[in-house]
Design an enzyme around this catalytic site. Structure first.
Site, PDB file in Angstrom:
ATOM      1  N   HIS A 206     -15.265  18.441 -12.911  1.00  0.00           N
ATOM      2  CA  HIS A 206     -13.868  18.916 -12.881  1.00  0.00           C
ATOM      3  C   HIS A 206     -13.081  18.133 -13.940  1.00  0.00           C
ATOM      4  O   HIS A 206     -13.263  16.934 -14.091  1.00  0.00           O
ATOM      5  CB  HIS A 206     -13.280  18.666 -11.496  1.00  0.00           C
ATOM      6  N   CYS A 244     -10.895  24.198 -14.709  1.00  0.00           N
ATOM      7  CA  CYS A 244      -9.666  24.224 -13.908  1.00  0.00           C
ATOM      8  C   CYS A 244      -8.473  24.505 -14.815  1.00  0.00           C
ATOM      9  O   CYS A 244      -8.058  23.654 -15.613  1.00  0.00           O
ATOM     10  CB  CYS A 244      -9.479  22.888 -13.188  1.00  0.00           C
ATOM     11  N   HIS A 271     -11.558  27.104 -11.272  1.00  0.00           N
ATOM     12  CA  HIS A 271     -10.309  26.868 -10.527  1.00  0.00           C
ATOM     13  C   HIS A 271      -9.235  27.607 -11.312  1.00  0.00           C
ATOM     14  O   HIS A 271      -9.038  27.331 -12.509  1.00  0.00           O
ATOM     15  CB  HIS A 271      -9.958  25.376 -10.506  1.00  0.00           C
ATOM     16  N   ASP A 316      -7.519  27.358  -6.277  1.00  0.00           N
ATOM     17  CA  ASP A 316      -7.199  25.921  -6.405  1.00  0.00           C
ATOM     18  C   ASP A 316      -6.008  25.567  -5.500  1.00  0.00           C
ATOM     19  O   ASP A 316      -6.182  25.462  -4.294  1.00  0.00           O
ATOM     20  CB  ASP A 316      -6.923  25.576  -7.871  1.00  0.00           C
ATOM     21  N   HIS A 317      -4.804  25.413  -6.079  1.00  0.00           N
ATOM     22  CA  HIS A 317      -3.669  25.003  -5.229  1.00  0.00           C
ATOM     23  C   HIS A 317      -2.682  26.154  -5.066  1.00  0.00           C
ATOM     24  O   HIS A 317      -2.715  27.131  -5.805  1.00  0.00           O
ATOM     25  CB  HIS A 317      -2.906  23.840  -5.871  1.00  0.00           C
ATOM     26  N   TYR A 330      -2.416  22.800  -0.480  1.00  0.00           N
ATOM     27  CA  TYR A 330      -3.505  23.520   0.198  1.00  0.00           C
ATOM     28  C   TYR A 330      -3.061  24.331   1.400  1.00  0.00           C
ATOM     29  O   TYR A 330      -3.726  24.364   2.426  1.00  0.00           O
ATOM     30  CB  TYR A 330      -4.621  22.537   0.571  1.00  0.00           C
TER      31      TYR A 330
HETATM   32  C1  DNO Z   1      -7.375  19.157  -6.513  1.00  0.00           C
HETATM   33  C2  DNO Z   1      -8.747  19.305  -6.946  1.00  0.00           C
HETATM   34  C3  DNO Z   1      -9.341  17.983  -7.365  1.00  0.00           C
HETATM   35  C4  DNO Z   1     -10.791  18.145  -7.408  1.00  0.00           C
HETATM   36  C5  DNO Z   1     -11.549  16.915  -7.756  1.00  0.00           C
HETATM   37  C6  DNO Z   1     -12.925  17.375  -8.163  1.00  0.00           C
HETATM   38  O1  DNO Z   1      -7.059  19.750  -5.522  1.00  0.00           O
HETATM   39  O2  DNO Z   1      -8.885  20.252  -7.972  1.00  0.00           O
HETATM   40  O3  DNO Z   1      -9.056  16.983  -6.405  1.00  0.00           O
HETATM   41  O4  DNO Z   1     -11.207  18.482  -6.090  1.00  0.00           O
HETATM   42  O5  DNO Z   1     -10.923  16.250  -8.793  1.00  0.00           O
HETATM   43  O6  DNO Z   1     -13.821  16.336  -7.987  1.00  0.00           O
HETATM   44 MN    MN Z   2      -8.822  22.010  -9.896  1.00  0.00          MN
END
Ligand code: DNO
Ligand code: MN
Length: 359
Positions: A206, A244, A271, A316-317, A330
């Site tokens: 990531h 991402c 992501h 993702d978020h 989340y």
């Molecule tokens: C945020 C995520 C990151 C991701 C880590 C991957 O929500 O995209 O925390 O889980 O960095 O190891």
């Molecule tokens: Mn991400």
């Protein structure tokens, strides 16, 4: 594109597996054993527990995010070898239960970093916000005292055991340059990629979030050039990237759609989220819609469709909307809205490209 949804586990997530199952097109959860400290081998009984819970809801467990990397591996200490051996054993166990992708990151000490987890947007919702000046001006030792004086000061992704040794870690990283971090990542990948290949698991690093050094700590997975360098360290389909769009998109020089096209067959996991980047380098997370942020999600989805993307994706978020109480970034609602936006683009491209209305 195989749609997935991150779930933090029973009692650890305001979102239930039932809720996830109701979201159109979601086939699997993105999960991890969040209570196992980085560096330890994952216990099989806990892995099987998640598998059982997910499969009871018709959801797969193909994607793990993350098997975190012990700091000694990033620091390149002699003790790294025992943690690498544990990592290999965890890969083997995950291979046994059918996992296909392992997400991880190589950020020193901290995971994703923000300065305000509930910053208000114009529409009255709140989202994760990064104020560059606060982080740039914050002296690491001051940060340590902030954290030690306010035990509830933490950030998502910051494992407690990492925070405990913050002063020593900052000290140790004074000896670690970007070159060292690259070498330590290379050493780690040379050890584990063959094991990942044997178990048919794609490793997917990531990007750094945000994609630049913070608190004086080096960060290297930050740009198209550096992702290219990462993929070339070990030229194997099992050495891939979690592309991402939100993490990379915080730097306007990053063109994520271009990265999708260049790294096409090395992206096991996507992501897809949006951020609005301000002139002064601050950024705030927004809805997934292209027009709400600085990242052109339409362009990115077109690129994924053009390459015939068959990997896993997650929204993702999300923002915090409709008074939802949830883990920062989340919530159920805005990630659900995000998924429907992504499906809307994807399905339109499927239909209208076939009809020749869209190239
Ligand atoms: C945020 C995520 C990151 C991701 C880590 C991957 O929500 O995209 O925390 O889980 O960095 O190891
Ligand atoms: Mn991400």
């Amino acid at each position: 594109m195989k749609m997935t949804f991150r779930w933090f586990g029973e009692g650890n997530d305001s979102v239930s597996l039932n809720h996830i199952k109701h979201i159109p097109g979601v086939e699997g959860i993105v999960w991890a054993l969040h209570d196992v400290p980085a560096g330890e081998e994952w216990p099989m009984d806990k892995i099987l527990e998640i598998k059982e819970q997910a499969e009871a809801h018709g959801l797969n467990i193909d994607v793990v995010e993350s098997v975190n990397i012990h700091e000694d591996i990033k620091l390149g200490l002699p003790t790294r070898d025992k943690y690498i051996e544990n990592y290999k054993k965890t890969i083997e166990k995950l291979g046994k239960v059918g996992v296909k992708v392992i997400c991880y990151n190589f950020m020193p000490v901290f995971d994703w970093t923000r300065t305000n987890l509930f910053q208000e947007l114009e529409d009255g919702s709140t989202a994760l916000f990064y104020e560059k000046a606060i982080v740039d001006d914050m002296d690491p030792i001051e940060l340590v005292s902030t954290i030690s004086n306010n035990p509830d000061f933490t950030m998502p992704g910051w494992e407690p055991e990492r925070l405990e040794h913050l002063t020593d870690l900052f000290q140790a990283y004074k000896e670690v340059s970007e070159v060292d971090l690259w070498n330590n990542l290379h050493y780690f990948l040379e050890a584990i990629i063959p094991v990942a290949a044997e178990n048919d698991i794609k490793m997917a690093i990531h990007p750094d979030d945000p994609p630049w050094p913070i608190f004086g700590l080096p960060r290297i997975i930050t740009s198209q050039e550096n992702i290219r360098r990462l993929l070339n360290l070990i030229d194997s389909p099992y050495n891939g990237v979690t592309l991402c769009s939100g993490s990379l998109g915080a730097n306007p020089e990053n063109n994520v759609a271009e990265m999708v096209r260049e790294f096409a067959d090395r992206i096991p996991f996507a992501h897809i989220r949006n951020v609005k980047v301000y002139e002064n380098g601050d950024f705030i997370e927004t809805s997934h819609r292209s027009e709400d942020g600085s990242v052109d999600i339409l362009e990115i989805m077109k690129a994924y469709h053009d390459i015939g993307f068959k990997g896993y994706a997650r929204p993702d978020h999300g923002r915090h909307i409709w008074d939802e109480k949830c883990r920062p970034g989340y919530g159920l609602y805005d990630r659900g809205l995000g998924i429907m936006y992504l499906w809307g683009i994807w399905d339109s491209l499927n239909r209208y490209k076939e009809q020749g209305d869209v190239k």
